[in-house]
Design an enzyme around this catalytic site. Sequence first.
Site, PDB file in Angstrom:
ATOM      1  CD  GLU A  39     -80.376 -37.977 -67.745  1.00 37.34           C
ATOM      2  OE1 GLU A  39     -79.430 -38.671 -67.363  1.00 37.34           O
ATOM      3  OE2 GLU A  39     -80.889 -38.100 -68.868  1.00 37.34           O
ATOM      4  CG  ASN A  40     -80.676 -34.237 -69.240  1.00 34.14           C
ATOM      5  OD1 ASN A  40     -81.665 -34.968 -69.233  1.00 34.14           O
ATOM      6  ND2 ASN A  40     -79.488 -34.642 -69.651  1.00 34.14           N
ATOM      7  CG  HIS A  68     -76.463 -36.752 -68.694  1.00 35.78           C
ATOM      8  ND1 HIS A  68     -75.274 -36.527 -69.351  1.00 35.78           N
ATOM      9  CD2 HIS A  68     -77.390 -36.991 -69.658  1.00 35.78           C
ATOM     10  CE1 HIS A  68     -75.477 -36.600 -70.661  1.00 35.78           C
ATOM     11  NE2 HIS A  68     -76.750 -36.891 -70.871  1.00 35.78           N
ATOM     12  CG  HIS A 153     -82.515 -42.711 -67.547  1.00 33.81           C
ATOM     13  ND1 HIS A 153     -83.230 -41.522 -67.535  1.00 33.81           N
ATOM     14  CD2 HIS A 153     -81.341 -42.428 -68.161  1.00 33.81           C
ATOM     15  CE1 HIS A 153     -82.495 -40.571 -68.101  1.00 33.81           C
ATOM     16  NE2 HIS A 153     -81.350 -41.102 -68.502  1.00 33.81           N
ATOM     17  CG  HIS A 178     -81.999 -41.751 -71.966  1.00 28.87           C
ATOM     18  ND1 HIS A 178     -80.866 -41.063 -71.599  1.00 28.87           N
ATOM     19  CD2 HIS A 178     -81.683 -42.383 -73.138  1.00 28.87           C
ATOM     20  CE1 HIS A 178     -79.906 -41.286 -72.502  1.00 28.87           C
ATOM     21  NE2 HIS A 178     -80.374 -42.065 -73.437  1.00 28.87           N
TER      22      HIS A 178
END
Length: 271
Positions: A39-40, A68, A153, A178
């Site tokens: 996600e990042n 995200h 998450h 997360h």
Amino acid sequence: MRILFLGDVVGRSGRDAVTATLPALRTELRADLVIINGENASHGFGLGPDMAQALFIAGADVITLGNHAWDRKELIPYIAQEPRVIRPLNFPPGTPGAGSFVVALADGRRALVLQAMGRLFMDPLDDPFRTTAELLGRYKLGASIAAIVADFHAEATSEKLSYAHSFDGAVSLVVGTHTHVPSADHQILPGGTAYQSDAGMCGDYDSVIGMAKQGAATRFWTKMPGERLQPADGEATICGLLVVTDDRTGLALGAEPLRRGGRLSQATPVL
Ligand SMILES: [Fe+2]
Ligand SMILES: [Fe+2]
């Protein structure tokens, strides 16, 4: 089944470390199934389709997301045609993509990978507990599905532990993502589910959860939004967890952390 889970890949530092290391790491750890939280990956915010492709080529079988998920808009059409990328299953009905995927390994074994997102100190969402229970009602661990991995998450360890104990014995692994900080509580719960509150990130730990420390700290000093946070670009530590499961029951036989490269103390699973 030997399952390798890698925590949130942050920015170029995290992407480069994972794509460079994973092919050999997969062989070294004899991983049958590799799951990565992406996600990042894109400058700290979201995942570009090209980056997902690079992670698949490096050896990922499934990529999970999180809050995200949609920071890179190109992922919205991509996820509709790439079921190996999943987003939290408790996003509202009608959200693009799916919250789970069944992976078929080369040897025929099948594994269910799902992601749910917590609600404590997070965006309002459907109930992750009930939506997970509904999904699991459609699968039987140890029968047609050899392993079930749940990426939870979430921010709060209390919610993560409550989730894990709720599904202890029904899934092979509950692993938190997360927070970007690896927790030292990896264990096998009494019912046979492997657990770690957070896998940690694949990113530069000389940072504030992967982002350049100066800009991040300024927000706390001044209460001003400041400039857009930039990912830290030092050498990443790859953080994750290796879990070995019994194919007959789907339950965990062992769970050991992985920390490689960068500045954190190093850990290689001995399983
Ligand atoms: Fe993250
Ligand atoms: Fe997140």
